[in-house]
Motif scaffolding. Structure first.
Motif, short mmCIF file in Angstrom:
data_model
loop_
_atom_site.label_atom_id
_atom_site.label_comp_id
_atom_site.label_asym_id
_atom_site.label_seq_id
_atom_site.Cartn_x
_atom_site.Cartn_y
_atom_site.Cartn_z
N VAL A 1 43.53 -56.73 -84.34
CA VAL A 1 44.96 -56.93 -84.14
C VAL A 1 45.36 -56.24 -82.85
O VAL A 1 45.16 -55.02 -82.70
N PRO A 2 45.90 -56.96 -81.87
CA PRO A 2 46.22 -56.38 -80.56
C PRO A 2 47.50 -55.54 -80.58
O PRO A 2 48.55 -55.96 -80.09
N THR A 3 47.40 -54.36 -81.17
CA THR A 3 48.52 -53.43 -81.20
C THR A 3 47.99 -52.01 -81.18
O THR A 3 46.88 -51.75 -81.67
N GLN A 4 48.76 -51.09 -80.64
CA GLN A 4 48.35 -49.69 -80.62
C GLN A 4 48.68 -48.96 -81.92
O GLN A 4 48.32 -47.80 -82.08
N SER A 5 49.37 -49.63 -82.85
CA SER A 5 49.55 -49.07 -84.18
C SER A 5 48.18 -49.01 -84.86
O SER A 5 47.37 -49.93 -84.72
#
Length: 292
Positions: free
Chosen positions: A91-95
């Motif tokens: 998933v392309p997120t920094q979360s």
């Protein structure tokens, strides 16, 4: 014990759906309507739940060449657990978070965020992946889809009846129809009860997946360390997605007491870590110190 608790909560949720249909629509016709509605929506959620969940978080499939270390880790754990190799997504997120989805082990997918891969060392990533594969092995992804659908059906029925009461003024044409006061109470409290039961099922399955991961890796402390890091990260940078799929995530980033825990999709991080530390003593595993 957790499996028995899950079955009991599912039975309670199903009974609530039938009761709500019986009281809101009226008699056995209402009950049968509720059962048919649940069956139809459950079939859809069973077949499409993986695609919907992956799309909700913008997950992107990756091959061995694109993420060799991650792919090898999933392959090793799947072989150890006796599971088919699931599809791997990032998933392309920094979360920092992760989830598993799919109607059965043959149609499963495991997804991790870029943020998780950035903040966790390899042994902790392995613990998280083992947790998600335990969900797959226990068919928790299907259980969550079913509970979400039943709870949604209850809320849908309550909402439709509330609209009907609003436009009809809450009157009934004959003495055999539903009692207006009973309808009002059902409309108010049935969705709340369904949500509480759904959250209870989700929390129970998280404890089971933690225990499964500890058995699979033989290193409960690595998952405990990962949970602490993920909890701290989630509070600073929660993942953006559909709240309906929050029970799928390994961490929701919310902690609280009493009502907070009652409506939380996950047990408290502290309780999960404490349970993993007990498992470490039982397994007699030796690993690096806990990260606070």
């Amino acid at each position: 014990m957790n499996q028995t608790k899950t079955v009991a909560l599912l039975a309670l949720l199903s009974g609530l759906l039938i009761s709500v249909s019986y009281f809101l629509i009226g008699g056995w016709t209402g009950a049968i309507t509720g059962v048919v509605l649940a069956a139809v929506t459950n079939l859809g959620s069973w077949y499409y739940s993986d695609r919907i969940a992956l799309a909700a978080y913008g997950a992107q499939a990756v091959s061995y060449n694109q993420a060799p270390e991650l792919y090898q880790m999933v392959q090793k754990l799947s072989d150890r657990a006796g599971l088919p190799m699931p599809a791997v997504y990032i998933v392309p997120t920094q979360s920092a978070n992760a989830f598993a989805t799919g109607r059965d082990p043959e149609h499963a997918a495991v997804a991790v965020t870029e943020g998780l891969l950035n903040i966790l060392p390899p042994d902790e990533v392995e613990g998280v992946l083992a947790h998600e594969l335990s969900h797959v092995a226990n068919r928790d992804t299907l259980t969550q889809a079913v509970t979400a659908t039943i709870a949604g059906a209850i809320s849908f029925l309550a909402q439709m009846v509330s609209y009907g009461m609003w436009f009809s003024g809450g009157s009934r044409d004959n003495d055999n129809g539903p009692n207006p006061l009973g309808m009002l109470l059902t409309v108010m409290f049935a969705p709340l009860a369904a949500t509480i039961i759904q959250m209870g099922i989700s929390r129970t399955r998280e404890f089971s997946a933690d225990a499964g991961a500890a058995q699979l890796t033989g290193n409960p402390r690595a998952l405990a360390n990962a949970l602490q890091r993920l909890s701290n990260s989630a509070k600073r940078l929660p993942i953006d997605g559909n709240p309906a799929f929050e029970p799928l995530l390994i961490m929701n980033g919310f902690s609280g007491q009493f009502l907070g825990n009652l409506f939380s999709t996950h047990p408290s991080t502290e309780a999960r870590i404490e349970n993993l530390m007990r498992l470490e003593q039982e397994l007699g595993s030796q690993s690096r110190p806990f990260v606070s």
